[in-house]
Each structure stands twice: as structure tokens, then as C-alpha cells.
Write a protein that holds these residues in place. Structure first.
Motif, mmCIF file in Angstrom:
data_model
loop_
_atom_site.group_PDB
_atom_site.id
_atom_site.type_symbol
_atom_site.label_atom_id
_atom_site.label_comp_id
_atom_site.label_asym_id
_atom_site.label_seq_id
_atom_site.Cartn_x
_atom_site.Cartn_y
_atom_site.Cartn_z
ATOM 1 N N ASP A 204 0.879 -1.241 0.030
ATOM 2 C CA ASP A 204 0.009 0.076 -0.057
ATOM 3 C C ASP A 204 0.394 1.455 0.283
ATOM 4 N N PHE A 205 1.773 1.338 0.073
ATOM 5 C CA PHE A 205 3.343 2.037 0.082
ATOM 6 C C PHE A 205 3.837 2.481 -1.177
ATOM 7 N N GLY A 206 3.813 1.893 -2.076
ATOM 8 C CA GLY A 206 4.630 1.812 -2.934
ATOM 9 C C GLY A 206 6.153 1.263 -3.005
ATOM 10 N N VAL A 207 6.188 0.714 -2.210
ATOM 11 C CA VAL A 207 8.342 0.433 -2.229
ATOM 12 C C VAL A 207 8.181 -0.924 -2.965
ATOM 13 N N THR A 208 9.419 -0.013 -3.547
ATOM 14 C CA THR A 208 10.143 -0.977 -4.723
ATOM 15 C C THR A 208 10.743 -1.455 -3.806
ATOM 16 N N LEU A 209 9.989 -3.040 -4.349
ATOM 17 C CA LEU A 209 11.130 -4.833 -3.962
ATOM 18 C C LEU A 209 11.134 -5.186 -4.357
ATOM 19 N N ARG A 210 12.557 -5.672 -4.141
ATOM 20 C CA ARG A 210 13.612 -6.597 -5.152
ATOM 21 C C ARG A 210 14.127 -7.550 -4.187
ATOM 22 N N VAL A 211 13.834 -9.055 -4.777
ATOM 23 C CA VAL A 211 14.804 -10.046 -4.324
ATOM 24 C C VAL A 211 16.096 -10.180 -4.316
ATOM 25 N N VAL A 212 16.708 -10.722 -3.867
ATOM 26 C CA VAL A 212 17.880 -11.490 -4.426
ATOM 27 C C VAL A 212 18.172 -12.466 -3.515
ATOM 28 N N GLY A 213 18.437 -13.883 -4.620
ATOM 29 C CA GLY A 213 18.666 -15.003 -3.975
ATOM 30 C C GLY A 213 20.119 -15.264 -3.241
ATOM 31 N N ASN A 214 20.564 -15.425 -2.547
ATOM 32 C CA ASN A 214 21.632 -15.383 -1.606
ATOM 33 C C ASN A 214 21.794 -17.212 -1.586
ATOM 34 N N LYS A 215 22.339 -17.377 -0.572
ATOM 35 C CA LYS A 215 23.306 -18.996 -1.174
ATOM 36 C C LYS A 215 23.064 -20.200 -1.906
ATOM 37 N N VAL A 216 22.203 -19.835 -2.832
ATOM 38 C CA VAL A 216 21.510 -20.696 -4.340
ATOM 39 C C VAL A 216 22.872 -21.600 -4.421
ATOM 40 N N GLN A 217 22.574 -22.746 -5.444
ATOM 41 C CA GLN A 217 23.311 -23.895 -5.382
ATOM 42 C C GLN A 217 23.008 -24.273 -6.700
ATOM 43 N N GLY A 218 22.395 -24.293 -7.702
ATOM 44 C CA GLY A 218 22.197 -24.373 -8.998
ATOM 45 C C GLY A 218 20.410 -24.157 -9.039
ATOM 46 N N PRO A 219 20.234 -24.968 -10.729
ATOM 47 C CA PRO A 219 19.024 -24.118 -11.210
ATOM 48 C C PRO A 219 17.819 -24.785 -9.842
ATOM 49 N N GLU A 220 17.500 -25.591 -9.369
ATOM 50 C CA GLU A 220 16.463 -25.759 -8.572
ATOM 51 C C GLU A 220 16.510 -25.146 -7.543
ATOM 52 N N ASP A 221 17.532 -24.155 -7.096
ATOM 53 C CA ASP A 221 17.168 -22.958 -5.973
ATOM 54 C C ASP A 221 16.746 -22.445 -7.039
ATOM 55 N N ARG A 222 17.619 -21.687 -7.599
ATOM 56 C CA ARG A 222 16.430 -20.549 -8.628
ATOM 57 C C ARG A 222 15.592 -21.163 -9.459
ATOM 58 N N GLU A 223 15.170 -21.993 -9.377
ATOM 59 C CA GLU A 223 13.621 -22.303 -9.745
ATOM 60 C C GLU A 223 12.667 -22.085 -7.893
ATOM 61 N N PHE A 224 13.419 -22.655 -7.437
ATOM 62 C CA PHE A 224 11.944 -22.169 -6.293
ATOM 63 C C PHE A 224 11.557 -20.646 -5.785
ATOM 64 N N LEU A 225 13.115 -20.487 -5.784
ATOM 65 C CA LEU A 225 12.464 -18.675 -5.685
ATOM 66 C C LEU A 225 11.967 -17.922 -6.381
ATOM 67 N N ARG A 226 12.534 -18.369 -8.033
ATOM 68 C CA ARG A 226 10.968 -17.794 -8.772
ATOM 69 C C ARG A 226 9.667 -18.077 -8.533
ATOM 70 N N ARG A 227 9.888 -19.179 -7.954
ATOM 71 C CA ARG A 227 8.632 -19.564 -7.886
ATOM 72 C C ARG A 227 6.866 -19.242 -6.714
ATOM 73 N N GLU A 228 8.386 -18.623 -5.670
ATOM 74 C CA GLU A 228 7.862 -18.452 -5.119
ATOM 75 C C GLU A 228 7.516 -16.472 -4.240
ATOM 76 N N VAL A 229 8.326 -15.730 -5.184
ATOM 77 C CA VAL A 229 8.446 -14.134 -5.331
ATOM 78 C C VAL A 229 8.404 -13.598 -6.566
ATOM 79 N N GLY A 230 7.808 -14.478 -7.604
ATOM 80 C CA GLY A 230 7.908 -13.968 -9.052
ATOM 81 C C GLY A 230 9.104 -13.290 -9.705
ATOM 82 N N ASP A 231 8.590 -12.618 -10.241
ATOM 83 C CA ASP A 231 8.891 -11.177 -10.776
ATOM 84 C C ASP A 231 9.519 -10.038 -10.194
ATOM 85 N N ASP A 232 9.890 -9.888 -8.108
ATOM 86 C CA ASP A 232 10.087 -9.924 -7.728
ATOM 87 C C ASP A 232 11.525 -10.220 -7.952
#
Length: 330
Positions: A204-232
Motif C-alpha cells: 500500500d506504500f509503493g515500496v520498490t522491493l527486489r529479491v536477491v537470492g543468496n546461497k543459491v547452489q543451482g537451478p533448483e534453488d533458482r526455480e524455487f525462488l522464482r516460484r515463490e517470489v515471481g517477478d520480484d
């Protein structure tokens, strides 16, 4: 521009914020680094010894001086004692700039030399035994909120704040004081729990939020984050021998950071620049007033003994078009 790093405890937000600070300094950008975490680790992450970090001046201790300086000649504020953490600026207030010398920086900021460039470091101060039972940590980060409310910053100038872990910053309007909020998340269910809280509160406050995945070990970790946070999801930071050496007490040159991880810092820089271009000075000032009035009504006016709503300079916009009366007297 103002960037906050947030995340669950242990997510690596302090490490990534310190890397981003190093990157900006290395390319010659003026940077003020702010340690607003209840656990004060940003100084050591920037290469300070534990003793040097412990000797940093506390913003909380200098809060009366900070208030007196920022009050300036603002006629709506009778004394520094009448200022609270949300007090917005108005005509007559002193504003801070990133590239300048002023009494606040002289008392509270300390230069930190890096292998490439240098930064100014501000610290809220650690939560001590003396604070137990008589203070909350928000009384310490209140100094940061007050400074950001009075900061007039520009393109290619940066304030990078390492925030306290979790969602504690939502206890005040501090979470709206940034152009970009970078949430550092591990690819686990616990790792994204803070993201969900931030997303809900910030919507509700127009906060620009971006997620950086950390301690990512491979494609499965990236896919998990993409599935959970989407375009953020902006990008991911992988394993780093460079970071491991840093955490062991070495001071490796930033230019030796792995190319893929250095690219993450470059992407963050571009994202911050884009967020700055979308900045709405009027909304920024209106949000400051919104939270000030809420605090004034709920506790501030009663505590100070005056109606703090009268501190609001209607129509004043920090860094934007000023009221017609102000232009007439310029």
C-alpha cells in the motif's frame, strides 16, 4: 539515492550490503553506509576490527545534537525536545546532503578506507544491557528515520542501509524512506517468510522491493525462488570463495570477486538507478507526514506535551516543487 538491505537473520544481507557498498566506492560513487541492525556487523564486514567497530559513535547517543541541527530555524518546531523520529522537514529546516561537511557527520560519521575508494559509516549503536526493560530498538533506528527525512540526495549519490533482521522496521515509517529495498533471501521456506511479510506491508506504500537470492547452489534453488517470489526476484548470488576469505578475516581485493557475483552488484546498481528515476518527491514527503501524524496522535504529542501535528508544513516537498509562499520569499 537510498537503498535498504533487509532479510531474515543469517540470510547474508550484511554481507551483500557491504559488497554493494564496496562496489559503489570502487567506481567512485559517494557513499554513506548506515548500520541500522540490532547486531552491528556492517563495520567488520567493511574491514573494521571489532575494536574499531565498537568505537564507532552511536547515532542514538547524539540524537539531541542531530535534532538541534536539523531543526534549524523552522518556526514550527519550538525546540529540539519537540522533535520525534518522524518529524518532517519544512521551511527553515536544515537539510543534509551526501557530499558535504556538517556537524552531524563530524560527530557521528567515520571514514572507512576500502581497497578501492572509501565511504562514510554511520551506526545506530548496539542494543546494550542498559537498554533492557527501558528502551526498544526502534528508539535507536529513529535517528536514521529522522536523518533520511531530512536528506536531500541526488543521482550517483548513495545511502546504503543495513536494516535490522526480519520485519521490525515496519514499526515506523522507516520502510518507506528508501528508493529501493533489497530483500536477501535464502532458497528455503524460512528464507522467503520475511519476503511475504514485506510484500504484504509494502503493497500500500509503493515500496520498490527486489529479491536477491543468496546461497543459491543451482537451478533448483533458482526455480524455487522464482516460484515463490515471481517477478520480484532480481537475481541470485552464488557460492563465493571470495566471501569466505572475507569472513575469515582476510581483505581480498574487490576486483578478484567472482565475475558472476560481481555482475550481481552491477545489476543492483542499475536497479537502484532505475528506482531513482521513478522517484516521486511529493509522495515521499506525503508519506513522511502520514507517519508523523500517526505517531503524533498515538504517543508523540502526549510524550512531548505539544500538538506535533502543527509541525507539518503543508505543501512542503523535499527535493521537489516548494510551496508558492516559499518561492515568493526565495
Amino acid at each position: 539515492m537510498k537503498i535498504a538491505f533487509v532479510g531474515k537473520g543469517g540470510s547474508g544481507k550484511t554481507t551483500l550490503s557491504s559488497l554493494f557498498i564496496r562496489h559503489l566506492a570502487a567506481i567512485g560513487r559517494p557513499v554513506i553506509a548506515v548500520d541500522a541492525d540490532i547486531n552491528q556487523h556492517l563495520g567488520p564486514a567493511l574491514g573494521l576490527s571489532d575494536d574499531q567497530a565498537a568505537a564507532l559513535p552511536s547515532l542514538g547517543v547524539h540524537l539531541p545534537q542531530i535534532k538541534e541541527y536539523l531543526r534549524g530555524s523552522n518556526p514550527r518546531i519550538g525546540s529540539a525536545d519537540e522533535m520525534i523520529k518522524t518529524t518532517p522537514p519544512g521551511r527553515g529546516s536544515r537539510l543534509l546532503r551526501i557530499v558535504e561537511e556538517n556537524p552531524v557527520y563530524a560527530s557521528c560519521a567515520r571514514p572507512v578506507a576500502l581497497d578501492e575508494g572509501s565511504v562514510r559509516l554511520l551506526a545506530t549503536g548496539a542494543f546494550t544491557e542498559e537498554d533492557l526493560g527501558v528502551a526498544c530498538y526502534h528508539s535507536k533506528v529513529g535517528a536514521v528515520e529522522l536523518l533520511l527525512n531530512h536528506l536531500l540526495d541526488g543521482r550517483d549519490e548513495y545511502v546504503v542501509t543495513d536494516m535490522t533482521a526480519g520485519s521490525d522496521s515496519f514499526a515506523s515509517g522507516l520502510f518507506t524512506r528508501f528508493d529501493l529495498t533489497v530483500l536477501v533471501a535464502e532458497p528455503t521456506r524460512k528464507g522467503i517468510s520475511v519476503y511475504r511479510q514485506y510484500k504484504e506491508y509494502a503493497r500500500d506504500f509503493g515500496v520498490t522491493l527486489r529479491v536477491v537470492g543468496n546461497k543459491v547452489q543451482g537451478p533448483e534453488d533458482r526455480e524455487f525462488l522464482r516460484r515463490e517470489v515471481g517477478d520480484d526476484l532480481l537475481t541470485t548470488f552464488g557460492h563465493s570463495d571470495w566471501v569466505r576469505r572475507l569472513e575469515q578475516g582476510a581483505e581480498p581485493a574487490l576486483r578478484t570477486l567472482e565475475p558472476a557475483n560481481r555482475a550481481v552488484l552491477e545489476l543492483l546498481e542499475r536497479e537502484a538507478d532505475a528506482a531513482f528515476d521513478r522517484r516521486d518527491p511529493r509522495r515521499y514527503s506525503e508519506q513522511a507526514v502520514h507517519f508523523h501524524l500517526r505517531n503524533a496522535e498515538s504517543w508523540g504529542s502526549a510524550k512531548v506535551g505539544v500538538d506535533l501535528a502543527t509541525q507539518v508544513d503543508d505543501g512542503y516537498v523535499l527535493g521537489g516543487e516548494q510551496p508558492a509562499a516559499a518561492r515568493a520569499h526565495a
